[in-house]
Design an enzyme around this catalytic site. Structure first.
Site, PDB file in Angstrom:
ATOM      1  N   HIS A 153       6.632 -10.217  15.628  1.00  0.00           N
ATOM      2  CA  HIS A 153       5.865 -11.186  14.809  1.00  0.00           C
ATOM      3  C   HIS A 153       6.798 -12.080  13.984  1.00  0.00           C
ATOM      4  O   HIS A 153       6.469 -12.433  12.843  1.00  0.00           O
ATOM      5  CB  HIS A 153       4.906 -10.442  13.881  1.00  0.00           C
ATOM      6  CG  HIS A 153       3.743  -9.819  14.598  1.00  0.00           C
ATOM      7  ND1 HIS A 153       2.623 -10.533  14.962  1.00  0.00           N
ATOM      8  CD2 HIS A 153       3.538  -8.542  15.016  1.00  0.00           C
ATOM      9  CE1 HIS A 153       1.766  -9.713  15.573  1.00  0.00           C
ATOM     10  NE2 HIS A 153       2.302  -8.510  15.634  1.00  0.00           N
ATOM     11  N   ASP A 160       5.006  -3.433  14.132  1.00  0.00           N
ATOM     12  CA  ASP A 160       3.928  -3.345  15.113  1.00  0.00           C
ATOM     13  C   ASP A 160       4.110  -4.336  16.246  1.00  0.00           C
ATOM     14  O   ASP A 160       4.761  -5.363  16.101  1.00  0.00           O
ATOM     15  CB  ASP A 160       2.577  -3.613  14.429  1.00  0.00           C
ATOM     16  CG  ASP A 160       2.498  -5.011  13.837  1.00  0.00           C
ATOM     17  OD1 ASP A 160       3.448  -5.406  13.128  1.00  0.00           O
ATOM     18  OD2 ASP A 160       1.506  -5.724  14.088  1.00  0.00           O
ATOM     19  N   GLU A 161       3.494  -4.015  17.368  1.00  0.00           N
ATOM     20  CA  GLU A 161       3.282  -4.915  18.501  1.00  0.00           C
ATOM     21  C   GLU A 161       4.554  -5.576  19.028  1.00  0.00           C
ATOM     22  O   GLU A 161       4.545  -6.724  19.443  1.00  0.00           O
ATOM     23  CB  GLU A 161       2.232  -5.981  18.139  1.00  0.00           C
ATOM     24  CG  GLU A 161       0.848  -5.390  17.903  1.00  0.00           C
ATOM     25  CD  GLU A 161      -0.223  -6.442  17.699  1.00  0.00           C
ATOM     26  OE1 GLU A 161      -1.369  -6.192  18.104  1.00  0.00           O
ATOM     27  OE2 GLU A 161       0.070  -7.499  17.096  1.00  0.00           O
ATOM     28  N   VAL A 162       5.661  -4.844  19.016  1.00  0.00           N
ATOM     29  CA  VAL A 162       6.849  -5.319  19.728  1.00  0.00           C
ATOM     30  C   VAL A 162       6.578  -5.140  21.217  1.00  0.00           C
ATOM     31  O   VAL A 162       6.230  -4.048  21.669  1.00  0.00           O
ATOM     32  CB  VAL A 162       8.102  -4.554  19.290  1.00  0.00           C
ATOM     33  CG1 VAL A 162       9.290  -4.912  20.175  1.00  0.00           C
ATOM     34  CG2 VAL A 162       8.415  -4.847  17.828  1.00  0.00           C
TER      35      VAL A 162
END
Length: 639
Positions: free
Chosen positions: A384, A448-450
């Site tokens: 992000h 998160d969300e790598v």
């Protein structure tokens, strides 16, 4: 108001492609013919197959940014329209907010002009209106309290005091506490009758304050009589919560006298169920002015929430001023057709920016502290991070292919590279400034969300992995986050992150707090691994989720729907094995801002679910009552 020159209408059909089909119609309402243009719109329903496009040429996409060209030679006279459709979509549309959130045209001379958009229409099926979010409700005890106290044994009176005031002999601190809650009430209900007065009143009732060593810091006890009100409290927070309860009781009885009363006698003995009672706000996708942030903190205090989790950075913007790297809040916040960041999520032809200067941050933190709300800042790393990478290109490995991986939101190469030495120099300086601004014990670092596959095309990362014996994206992320944790520990701070921090080996469990968001089971798994956990599952506590399946209900849908009743009834602790319950530190609402393009949408999605979560955070399970909550919830403040 300027008249609309161009309008884009959009509809979704269930048939026409594996995930349905979007059909767009552009209307030329200007005086001049339109030709040689390009159309841009932003939408969370993304095009993933450029070839599945009819009567238009797909030019490019960046996350939610989509650009199209019309057929060669198309000319639209005044009143004429151009229709095209796309069927290669990433998901089915489920709600009216799943279409174009903004649009603009780039004309042949290079100018960018706005295009009005409407909510997405549904074709080929019935577009049902949303159901009522709350039943009429009922109250047993006629007291307007949110959240409901742990124990209440009070008798309703026929009348009510005009005001409440400090009894003779009250300390300066007690008077300041009254003034603080009075000011809070004035801010939230500017036209409301003041519940307190610092001056005594013959039509009022005195409050006798007593600090008690027997009570916890956030606990209080109230004893009512016709002569006085006695308020015992543990620490300053408990005194504030007791006064807030009195303000709610008096405000409800005065504004809604047909339904609510003020106690004539009896007691309230109250304390919170959990120590962490949080609310998160994403200010990266949409920017909230300082006044709005402060008002949200006021609302948290009114509902006895004690943590404001401030999501300050994401792919779309870096909102926190860092004096060591000023481009973070020049290049890293500007979105627009010709700006460093392309338009996303409601942005159109006009450039938009916005960030919080350090003096504003200090004012917000001080405002929150005065209300016993702890501000926990978040910079979302290593993923992000598009905004940071645009602002500081030296954070990237220049040898890495430009689109070697994409995040789930569609951003290319958006993660800070653990093998670039400047990454750590950058973070050291950022954390130095953050700890000076935020006295909280915690710093949230995202995690998160790598995307799986991140960094694998980076020669620097491949070399680091070989030297360290690391295999795969998530082991490399763990390597990175362990270094981040060391930085925070050296600065006297505890690491907070989303549940993916535990991936690839994770970080040390001591002084680490993880937020379980993907689903409730994740929190139990983290607790088993030894992590302390805050429960914030998207299926119940994400306030951007739609509140019904109906097409006209706005919001996201990846976690399904979360009706206010479901959010209220959800019991995170109930799923934890007894031996792990000590690991669960509390619950938190999350306000993600992709769909919050207006104050109306914000209030519709956030309320009444935010006070529902506040009650889950404060009120014992045995004292919860959905119909009582439904009767009281409409009295609360909104943004």
């Amino acid at each position: 108001m300027q008249p609309v020159s161009y309008r884009l209408e959009s509809a979704w059909q269930p048939e026409g492609g594996p995930k349905g089909r979007l059909t767009f119609v552009l209307f030329n309402l200007s005086e001049l013919p339109l030709s040689g243009f390009r159309l841009v719109y932003t939408s969370l329903t993304r095009v993933v197959d450029p070839a599945a496009c009819q009567n238009a040429t797909f030019l490019r996409r960046n996350a939610n940014f989509h650009e199209f060209a019309p057929p060669e030679g198309l000319v639209l006279a005044r009143g004429e329209s151009w229709t095209f459709s796309v069927s290669g979509l990433n998901r089915e549309a489920r709600h009216c907010t799943d279409g174009a959130k903004s649009a603009y045209l780039t004309l042949s001379d290079g100018r960018h002009v706005p295009v009005a958009v409407s909510d997405l229409r549904l074709e080929g099926a019935t577009s049902e209106p949303p159901p009522a979010r709350l039943p009429e409700g009922r109250v047993g005890l006629p007291f307007a309290l949110q959240p409901w106290p742990a124990k209440i044994d009070a008798v309703a009176g026929e009348g009510l005091p005009d005001v409440l005031f400090p009894a003779a002999g009250s300390s300066a601190e007690d008077m300041e506490a009254i003034d603080n809650v009075l000011a809070l009430h004035h801010r939230l209900f500017p036209a409301g009758h003041a519940p307190f007065s610092l001056a005594p009143s013959g039509q009022g009732r005195p409050i006798v304050f007593a600090k008690s060593g027997e009570l916890g810091g956030e606990a209080y006890r109230l004893a009512f009589s016709g002569r006085e009100i006695r308020l015992e409290y543990g620490q300053a927070a408990g005194r504030q919560y007791g006064l807030t309860t009195l303000a709610q009781l008096l405000d409800g009885a005065r504004r809604h006298a047909a339904r609510f009363r003020f106690p004539a006698a009896g007691t309230i003995a109250d304390q919170p169920r959990y120590g962490w009672r949080g609310c998160h706000l994403d200010v990266a996708r949409q920017f909230y002015p300082t006044a709005d942030v402060m008002r949200l903190i006021d609302i948290l205090a009114w509902f006895k929430l004690n943590v404001f989790h401030w999501h300050l950075t994401d792919d779309e913007a870096w909102r926190l001023e860092i004096k060591a790297f000023l481009t973070l809040t020049t290049l890293g916040v500007m979105r627009g057709p010709d700006e460093p960041l392309l338009p996303q999520l409601g942005n159109g032809a006009a450039p938009v920016g916005g960030f919080y200067a350090q003096e504003e941050v200090k004012a917000i933190v001080a405002h929150a502290a005065a209300l016993n709300v702890e501000v926990v800042p978040e910079i979302d790393i290593p993923g992000h991070s598009t905004a940071a990478l645009v602002a500081l290109p030296e954070l990237a490995d220049g040898q890495e292919a430009p689109e070697s991986y994409h995040s789930v939101q569609g951003y290319p190469n958006n993660a800070l590279n653990p093998a670039v030495p400047f990454t750590y120099e950058f973070l050291e300086k950022v954390f130095d400034e953050m700890v000076a601004l935020f006295p909280s014990r915690y710093v949230h670092v995202g995690g998160d969300e790598v995307a799986n596959g991140s960094w694998l095309a980076s020669p620097l990362a491949r070399k680091l992995m070989e030297v360290q014996g690391i295999s795969g994206t998530f082991a490399l992320q763990s390597h990175f986050l362990k270094k981040v944790k060391q930085m925070l520990t050296a600065r006297g701070r505890k690491l907070v992150g989303w549940n993916e921090v535990a991936h690839g080996g994770g970080v040390g469990t001591e002084d680490t707090l993880l937020m379980a968001w993907e689903n409730p089971r994740v929190g139990i798994e983290l607790a088993r691994e030894g992590y302390d956990v805050v429960m914030t599952p998207g299926q119940a506590y994400y306030l951007d989720m739609a509140q019904a399946d109906a097409w006209q209900e706005p919001g996201a849908s990846w976690a399904g729907t979360a009706t206010p009743e479901h959010t209220y009834a959800y019991e995170a602790e109930g799923e934890f094995p007894e031996e792990l319950k000590s690991r669960m530190k509390g619950v938190q609402a999350c306000i993600w801002s992709e769909h919050f393009l207006s104050r109306d949408y914000f209030n519709r999605l956030v309320f009444p679910r935010l006070p529902a979560i506040a009650e889950a955070a404060w009120t014992p399970k045995a004292q919860k009552d959905w119909l009582r909550f439904a009767a009281i919830a409409p009295l609360g403040p909104m943004l």
